[in-house]
Structures are given as C-alpha cells and as structure tokens.
Design an enzyme around this catalytic site. Structure first.
Site, mmCIF file in Angstrom:
data_model
loop_
_atom_site.group_PDB
_atom_site.id
_atom_site.type_symbol
_atom_site.label_atom_id
_atom_site.label_comp_id
_atom_site.label_asym_id
_atom_site.label_seq_id
_atom_site.Cartn_x
_atom_site.Cartn_y
_atom_site.Cartn_z
ATOM 1 C CE LYS A 88 2.686 3.528 10.272
ATOM 2 N NZ LYS A 88 3.469 3.389 9.031
ATOM 3 C CG ASP A 90 0.382 4.811 7.262
ATOM 4 O OD1 ASP A 90 1.280 4.073 6.846
ATOM 5 O OD2 ASP A 90 -0.720 4.381 7.645
#
Length: 455
Positions: free
Chosen positions: A113, A153
């Site tokens: 991430k 995201d």
C-alpha cells in the site's frame, strides 16, 4: 513489533492474531505460530519527499510512502491513497490487510500500500498533474510489473492513474502494466471501476443463499450503504439490479436516507457530481428534480446512516475504516439487520465486530473487508493478466471471472471457518471473520515456509 503510535495497524494485527488464536489452527499446526512475527513486519518501507509547484509558482512539500509488505504470492499489489490523513500506521494497516485479501482472490499477488498526505480536493488539474509527476519521480525506481503494481484508492482515480502512468512511461521509456485502473484504450480492464462494489454484492449474495438454504435472494431486501464513491455507487446499482432497495448513502459531511429506495438516476447524478468533489448536500440542491416527489430523500448533516435507516436487512459499510461503532452495530441489529459486509477496509470497530460476532447465534452474519471487498483487487489482478498477454477481455468475461472469484472466496471462508472452529454450538452461523483470516493466512504462511522466509 507493533508501535504504540500505530493504532490502525495495531487493530488490524490484533484482529488477525485473535482470529487465529481463537481457532484450532495452532493446536493442529503449531509451526504456523512462527509466521506471525515475520509476516507482520513489512519487507520494505519506502518514505520520500514530494516537492512540487502549485499554480502560484510556489513550492509545496508532501510526504510520500510505499509499504511493500509481502511478496510471497506475487508482486506487491495495493492502492495509492492521496488524502491528508495518510500516515504510516494507516498504510501499514492497509498493506497488512492487503496481504491476506489478495491471497483470498486466488491470484498471484503480494500485499502492499502507498500514498501521500497530499489533498487533491480544491486543486486544479495542472496542480494534480504536477504533483503526480513529482510523486512518480520518487516512486518509479521501486516499482515494476514483476515487482510492485500499485492501483488507485481514496483520492486516486482515473485522472491520477493516467498522470502517474504517463510520468512513469516517460521516466522509464517503458510501456508496461505498471499500474492498474488504467484507461480502457491504454491497458485498462472493463468492470474495474465497478469491481469492488459488484464483488461485495456477489459475496453477500452467497451469504444470503447459504443462510436461507437457497430460499432467499436480494429481492425485496432493504440495504443500508455508507459512502458515495465508486464502491458505494456500484454496490448500490448491483443491489437494485438484483431487486434490493437501497435506503442510504453518505459522505464525510452527512447521509441521505430514502424510504422508497435510491434510484439508478440518483446514483448517476451523485457519481457525476462526486468527480467534481461536490457534497451530497450540494448534489441534492443541484439535482433537485431527481431527488423530489416519490424519489425524495432526507439529508442528515454530520451523521453516518446506521442509526437512521429504519428497518434494514443488509448493511454495507463502504466509506472508510472504523465507520461502524459499537452503538451503531447495536442499532443495526435492533433495526433487523441480518447481513453486514464491509466494502471499506476494516470498516467496523472492534466493539462493533464483537457485537456482530456475538449475534451469529441469532442469525446476524458479518463478513470482514479482506474477504467481502476483494473484488476490486481481483479485477486489478485480471488487468495485470490482460496486460501480460496484451489482450482485453469483454465485460461479460471479466464480470464472470469476478463473480466466480467472489463465490469461491465465500466458500473458502465458510469451509475454513467450519474446519477450524472451536465452537460447540452447531446451530450458530460459522464465523466468516475467522474463516477469512485463517484461509488467507494459511496460503501466505505456506508460501513463506516454501520460500525459506520462515523455517
């Protein structure tokens, strides 16, 4: 191992460890205990400065990050988030969840991430482009189609992916599937924007089918949804397609409640306005005709929808982490909810999860985000496969593969929960929370043993 100043990561770590410990896994396979201290530390954390020029010609500086958590099942895979709240704790929690979520898809993807505390709201296209170029200038050396493949995201949509991809291509002189969520004309996959929302509903579809022994579907079910971004929009549209009634959506400023059900036309208006960063309150005012008469909605400022939706059968938290509290979980159960599945990552607090889990013997069934929302990264994996082959599949092909992945993921979670259950009450629904954590963990752990990372 887990720093005291990393509350989000601590919560994700505790959830996994407690799920594993509260099962027969370690009793039957004690060697798996060795994996926890290894898998819970990222293989690599990259932190960098992003200096860029705003429209006034002034320099601005943000923090950039990439947490490359685990690569035992494939290249690191996980989104980039541009939001002022971004910090290492949040990215470590998201990356840690991503390891096991990606494992549950059955595809060859590791977990990672990244992102920045840059806030795209209120910025011009030129400012966002300049920021993305500066961000990729630092990140490019650490990623690659066989190393690390980021996606979008929160705060990183098609526009940002385009700017990031263009910057990478210029810097590396290399047209490769380095990011997912790309435009359809240059390597993107059909169904990618819809994937998380569609996949969430496909997962819940199997929950309803299993709990009712095949007697019930979404038809006639009242469904509360939070959020109003991609996940919430497409989950709502799929629920409506399957005959359900969507009674709520929300954003950071408030919630809308609809007694008769939110319509596809209203969702389209919300989707168009959200691209321009309009709030739900502004959208209702701008599109007054779409939200009037029998289609009127109630706007509630400063609240989440859970305590205001009235009678409800299904709840789909699809906004951000920890968006369902303990009192809100109780309110949902009192409102009749039977199925709760997270479209967001770690959407429920520990208190809320404990309440949902304690209510399984009364027919309340909870599914964690790492299982229920893995459809997004699943289609990212399918986009990677299409890029490798230089082909593009039809919407029907991708949707069919997505549905199969979500159905298989549910069955894996369900069977694993039963296999490793310590509960004596066979009347209670099996814990999908434990099933998802154990199934994902076993797959990653076995690969770590095979590759010598644990011995």
């Amino acid at each position: 191992m887990v720093a005291a100043n990393e509350p989000e990561f601590q919560q994700a770590y505790n959830e996994l460890v407690h799920a594993l410990q509260d099962s027969t896994l370690f009793t039957e396979n004690p060697h798996y205990k060795k994996v926890i201290p290894v898998v819970s530390i990222p293989e690599r954390i990259i932190q960098f400065r992003v200096a860029w020029e705003n429209d006034q010609g002034e320099i601005e500086v943000n923090n950039g990050f990439r947490v490359q958590f685990n690569s035992n099942l494939g290249p690191y895979k996980g989104g980039l988030r541009f939001h002022p709240t971004v910090n290492l704790s949040i990215l470590k929690f998201l990356g840690f969840e991503q390891i096991f979520k990606n494992a549950l898809t059955g595809l060859s993807m590791g977990g990672g991430k990244g992102g920045s505390d840059f806030n795209p709201k209120g910025r011009s296209d030129n400012e966002i482009r300049r920021f993305c170029v500066a961000f990729m200038r630092q990140l490019a050396r650490y990623i690659g189609s066989d190393t690390d493949v980021p996606a979008g995201d929160i705060g990183v949509g098609g526009r940002e992916i385009g700017f990031l991809f263009g910057a990478y291509k210029q810097m590396q002189n290399n047209f490769t599937g380095i990011l997912t969520g790309k435009g359809l004309t240059w390597g993107g996959s059909l169904i990618r924007p819809e994937a998380t929302g569609y996949g969430l509903v496909y997962y819940v579809e199997k929950m309803i089918e299993k709990a009712s022994h095949g007697k019930e579907t979404f038809k006639g079910k009242r469904v509360a949804i939070s959020g109003s971004g991609n996940v919430a929009q497409y989950a709502a549209l799929k629920v409506i397609e399957l005959g359900g009634i969507v009674v709520s959506l929300s954003d950071s400023k408030g919630a809308i409640i609809s007694k008769n059900g939110i319509t596809p036309h209203q969702i389209s208006a919300i989707g168009d306005a959200k691209i321009k960063h309009k709030s739900l309150e502004q959208i209702i005012e701008l599109s007054a005709s779409a939200f009037s008469g029998s289609n009127s909605v109630q706007y509630l400022a400063g609240v989440r929808p859970w305590e205001h939706v009235g009678q409800v059968d299904v709840a789909l938290p699809s906004a951000t982490q920890n968006e369902v509290s303990g009192p809100e979980a109780k309110a949902l159960i009192e409102a009749g909810v039977k199925f709760v599945a997270e479209g967001s990552n770690m959407g429920s607090t520990k208190d809320a999860i404990d309440i949902f889990e304690a209510s399984r013997n009364t027919g309340v069934w909870y599914a964690p985000g790492k299982a229920a929302n893995c459809g997004g990264v699943a289609v990212s994996g399918l986009e990677m496969a299409q890029n490798s082959q230089r082909v593009q599949w039809t919407s029907e092909e991708v949707d069919s593969k997505l549905k199969n992945i979500m159905y298989t993921c549910f069955e894996n979670c369900y069977e694993t929960a039963i296999k490793y259950s310590v509960e004596k009450n066979t009347e209670s629904l099996p814990s999908l929370l434990k099933g998802a954590n154990i199934a994902g963990f076993i797959k990653v752990a076995d690969a770590m043993f095979d590759q010598g990372d644990v011995f």
